[in-house]
Design a protein around this motif. Structure first.
Motif, mmCIF file in Angstrom:
data_model
loop_
_atom_site.group_PDB
_atom_site.id
_atom_site.type_symbol
_atom_site.label_atom_id
_atom_site.label_comp_id
_atom_site.label_asym_id
_atom_site.label_seq_id
_atom_site.Cartn_x
_atom_site.Cartn_y
_atom_site.Cartn_z
ATOM 1 N N ASN A 169 -8.484 -2.337 26.619
ATOM 2 C CA ASN A 169 -9.571 -1.549 26.058
ATOM 3 C C ASN A 169 -9.667 -0.208 26.773
ATOM 4 O OD1 ASN A 169 -10.442 -2.714 28.418
ATOM 5 N ND2 ASN A 169 -12.471 -3.254 27.688
ATOM 6 N N TYR A 170 -10.189 0.777 26.072
ATOM 7 C CA TYR A 170 -10.275 2.116 26.634
ATOM 8 C C TYR A 170 -11.540 2.802 26.129
ATOM 9 C CZ TYR A 170 -7.969 3.154 22.133
ATOM 10 O OH TYR A 170 -7.628 3.215 20.802
ATOM 11 N N GLN A 171 -12.034 3.718 26.938
ATOM 12 C CA GLN A 171 -13.281 4.429 26.664
ATOM 13 C C GLN A 171 -12.974 5.765 25.995
ATOM 14 O OE1 GLN A 171 -15.339 5.887 30.168
ATOM 15 N NE2 GLN A 171 -17.341 5.546 29.252
ATOM 16 N N VAL A 172 -13.699 6.073 24.938
ATOM 17 C CA VAL A 172 -13.508 7.351 24.255
ATOM 18 C C VAL A 172 -14.854 8.044 24.071
ATOM 19 C CG1 VAL A 172 -11.421 6.646 23.027
ATOM 20 C CG2 VAL A 172 -13.664 6.272 21.969
ATOM 21 N N CYS A 173 -14.801 9.348 23.950
ATOM 22 C CA CYS A 173 -15.987 10.152 23.631
ATOM 23 C C CYS A 173 -15.920 10.511 22.152
ATOM 24 C CB CYS A 173 -16.026 11.411 24.487
ATOM 25 S SG CYS A 173 -17.351 12.564 24.059
ATOM 26 N N THR A 174 -16.983 10.203 21.418
ATOM 27 C CA THR A 174 -16.995 10.435 19.971
ATOM 28 C C THR A 174 -17.959 11.544 19.546
ATOM 29 O OG1 THR A 174 -18.655 8.688 19.707
ATOM 30 C CG2 THR A 174 -16.337 8.055 19.488
ATOM 31 N N ALA A 175 -18.848 11.961 20.435
ATOM 32 C CA ALA A 175 -19.810 13.005 20.075
ATOM 33 C C ALA A 175 -20.252 13.742 21.325
ATOM 34 C CB ALA A 175 -21.019 12.404 19.348
ATOM 35 N N GLY A 176 -20.724 14.956 21.125
ATOM 36 C CA GLY A 176 -21.173 15.793 22.235
ATOM 37 C C GLY A 176 -20.524 17.161 22.150
ATOM 38 N N GLU A 177 -20.909 18.026 23.058
ATOM 39 C CA GLU A 177 -20.328 19.355 23.154
ATOM 40 C C GLU A 177 -20.067 19.676 24.616
ATOM 41 O OE1 GLU A 177 -22.736 22.251 21.188
ATOM 42 O OE2 GLU A 177 -22.497 21.338 19.199
ATOM 43 N N PHE A 178 -18.907 20.265 24.891
ATOM 44 C CA PHE A 178 -18.502 20.581 26.258
ATOM 45 C C PHE A 178 -18.306 22.089 26.377
ATOM 46 C CE2 PHE A 178 -17.265 16.281 25.352
ATOM 47 C CZ PHE A 178 -17.493 15.578 26.514
ATOM 48 N N LYS A 179 -19.012 22.710 27.311
ATOM 49 C CA LYS A 179 -18.941 24.165 27.482
ATOM 50 C C LYS A 179 -18.015 24.514 28.642
ATOM 51 C CE LYS A 179 -21.979 27.055 26.550
ATOM 52 N NZ LYS A 179 -23.100 28.021 26.533
#
Length: 308
Positions: free
Chosen positions: A157-167
């Motif tokens: 299993n692995y962790q993913v980012c599906t939403a958000g904003e990175f500056k």
């Protein structure tokens, strides 16, 4: 040219996941409740958070910049425009002067550096925007044996980012307009999904959207004339209209520009008027959110001239 500081461009941008993304942490923890592959984390703004390391962003940007240069140029120094092959190691002769090292380096090495010269491009770590909280989830996967079609590794299993904003911000110093244009092409292609970031890009992960927030081009060794209509360089009699976008060769003597291989005529007129920098010393031109592409379009015009 790192001994002088004649021009500088700062590009403020936001990276928005368009598909799940994962920049893997380099180590595995002992906590059995956490996924096998964790997103890289750090402490920022008073708490622990995932982020996009500047090194990961720079690596992806450099790799695609080299693809573009090889597509329209080549991969050896017999061509006018070329990108070096990273598998071949050092290609420069020993005991060269600083200007000869730069001149004999490939177009991309002149921007991103090699073992002999420092990079002109610096990329900050991209941290989550507080007003747009990130959302992460866990996914499961297996590795399939290509011969037998059975499970070779897994499940994992692995962790993913599906939403958000990175500056983040990109900083380019002592640049030619062609180099600025190449950065614009890379960011365009990243936004269009031509390449991605992080893990499992060939399996649908890693595509992002790029939001250009602001761009500032600064000339720290210049001032504005009394009527604010001209940009004047200290120590020389060089002057330009207050709307000019200037490459590094414009600030050098003809001999210095020639020794490094900089074009001595490297300017584009813009619709942006120059202003004084903070403390009244230096000059800057600012492109706001909806006009940043105008800056890159002018850089690409100079990039196109390199191809002729």
């Amino acid at each position: 040219m790192h001994k002088k500081f004649v021009n500088h461009c700062t590009i403020d941008l936001t990276i928005i996941p368009d598909s799940p993304i994962l920049i893997k942490s380099g180590k595995e923890g002992a906590d059995p409740t956490k996924p096998d592959m964790e997103f890289v984390e750090t402490y920022h703004a008073g708490g622990r958070t995932i982020y996009l390391p500047g090194s990961s962003l720079k690596g992806a940007i450099r790799a695609h910049a080299e693809r573009i240069v090889r597509t329209v140029g080549g991969d050896n120094n017999t061509q006018k425009l070329w990108a070096s092959d990273p598998m071949k190691g050092d290609y420069l002769p020993k005991n060269l002067s600083s200007h000869e090292i730069y001149k004999q380096s490939s177009f991309t090495d002149q921007m991103f550096g090699n073992t002999s010269i420092a990079s002109r491009l610096r990329i900050e770590d991209a941290y989550p925007e507080k007003s747009k909280p990130v959302r992460t989830e866990e996914r499961n996967g297996v590795a399939i044996d290509r011969v037998f079609g059975s499970v070779a590794v897994g499940p994992f299993n692995y962790q993913v980012c599906t939403a958000g904003e990175f500056k983040t911000k990109l900083h380019l110093k002592n640049f030619t307009l062609a180099q600025l244009g190449l950065i614009g092409l890379v960011l365009r292609d990243l936004n269009d999904g031509w390449f991605g970031l992080g893990f499992a890009k060939s399996r649908g992960l890693g595509t992002v959207k790029i939001q250009l927030n602001k761009a500032v081009v600064q000339y720290p060794g210049c001032i504005l004339s009394e009527d604010k209509q001209e940009i004047c360089a200290f120590g020389t009699n060089k002057k330009w209209r207050n709307t000019f976008l200037l490459g590094v060769g414009e600030f050098l003597t003809e001999n210095d520009a020639k020794s490094y291989g900089f074009p001595d005529k490297d300017s584009q007129d813009t619709p942006v008027a120059a202003q004084e920098m903070a403390l009244g010393f230096g000059v800057e031109l600012t492109w706001q959110e909806r006009t940043v592409n105008d800056l890159f379009e002018r850089g690409v015009r100079s990039w196109s001239q390199v191809l002729v």
